[in-house]
Design a protein around this motif. Structure first.
Motif, mmCIF file in Angstrom:
data_model
loop_
_atom_site.group_PDB
_atom_site.id
_atom_site.type_symbol
_atom_site.label_atom_id
_atom_site.label_comp_id
_atom_site.label_asym_id
_atom_site.label_seq_id
_atom_site.Cartn_x
_atom_site.Cartn_y
_atom_site.Cartn_z
ATOM 1 N N TYR A 8 40.549 39.214 44.280
ATOM 2 C CA TYR A 8 40.311 40.581 44.732
ATOM 3 C C TYR A 8 38.950 41.082 44.272
ATOM 4 C CZ TYR A 8 41.891 42.281 40.099
ATOM 5 O OH TYR A 8 42.037 42.531 38.751
ATOM 6 N N LYS A 53 40.839 48.349 45.680
ATOM 7 C CA LYS A 53 40.802 46.883 45.788
ATOM 8 C C LYS A 53 40.897 46.378 47.218
ATOM 9 C CE LYS A 53 43.396 45.725 41.585
ATOM 10 N NZ LYS A 53 44.584 44.964 41.129
ATOM 11 N N VAL A 55 41.980 42.661 48.656
ATOM 12 C CA VAL A 55 42.701 41.537 48.059
ATOM 13 C C VAL A 55 42.988 40.453 49.094
ATOM 14 C CG1 VAL A 55 44.788 40.904 46.766
ATOM 15 C CG2 VAL A 55 43.861 43.215 46.554
ATOM 16 N N ARG A 57 45.732 37.365 49.088
ATOM 17 C CA ARG A 57 46.817 36.648 48.420
ATOM 18 C C ARG A 57 47.376 35.545 49.321
ATOM 19 N NH1 ARG A 57 48.489 39.674 43.979
ATOM 20 N NH2 ARG A 57 47.906 41.869 44.067
#
Length: 161
Positions: A8, A53, A55, A57
Motif C-alpha cells: 500500500y 491509503k 492498497v 491485496r
C-alpha cells in the motif's frame, strides 16, 4: 496461500484530513483510518493522525506487480502528491512532518509452501523475489516517499516443539 503479501501507499498526517487529500488528488482511497492509539476523545485543535491509503491485496501477484498496480493509480497525480508533501513539510516548520508518504510492503511467510530445498512446489509461482523498477524509484524520489518493508516468519518455532 502460505505466502500472504500486500502493498500500500499511504499518506499520513495530523494536519490534513483524508478527505482533504482525496479532494486535492482526485483519487478515492481504498482505505482510510484515524489513528487514536489511546482511544482518547478527539480534540479538533489537536487531531489524531489520519491515514489515506491505496492498497493492492490481490493474491498471486509478485510484490513488484502489486507495487505497479498501486503506483499505476497514483502516477497521474505525482506532481500533486509532491506539491502536497512540499506544502505540509516546509523547512520553516520545526514540528513533526505535516505529511508523511510511504510505500509499504507487508509479507507473511511460512514453511508449508516450499519443499525442503527451498524451491517452490510444482505448479506454484515463485513470489519471493521482487525489485523496484526505475519508474517506481522515480515516483518515490519525486514524491518524497519512503519505502518500508515488513516481513514476518510465521513458521512454527523449533524451540516450541
Amino acid at each position: 496461500m502460505p505466502l500472504h503479501q500486500y502493498v500500500y501507499f499511504a499518506l499520513s498526517s495530523r494536519r490534513i484530513t483524508a478527505q482533504e487529500i482525496t479532494d486535492v488528488l482526485g483519487i478515492e482511497p481504498d482505505e482510510t483510518k484515524v489513528v487514536n492509539p489511546r482511544r482518547l476523545p478527539v480534540d479538533p485543535a489537536n487531531p489524531f493522525c489520519q491515514v489515506w491509503k491505496v492498497v493492492c491485496r490481490e493474491p498471486g501477484l509478485c510484490v513488484d506487480e502489486q507495487i505497479a498496480h498501486v503506483l499505476g493509480r497514483l502516477r497521474p497525480q505525482t506532481d500533486r502528491i509532491a506539491e502536497l508533501m512540499k506544502q505540509y513539510n516546509s523547512a520553516d516548520d520545526e514540528e513533526e512532518p505535516g505529511l508523511d508518504a510511504r510505500l509499504e510492503v507487508v509479507r507473511y511467510f511460512n514453511d508449508e509452501w516450499q519443499d525442503e530445498a527451498g524451491r517452490p512446489q510444482d505448479g506454484e509461482r515463485n513470489l519471493f523475489g521482487w525489485a523496484l523498477d526505475r519508474e517506481a524509484i522515480a515516483f518515490l524520489a519525486a514524491t518524497g516517499t519512503f519505502l518500508d518493508v515488513d516481513e514476518y516468519d510465521m513458521a512454527p518455532s523449533l524451540l516450541s516443539a
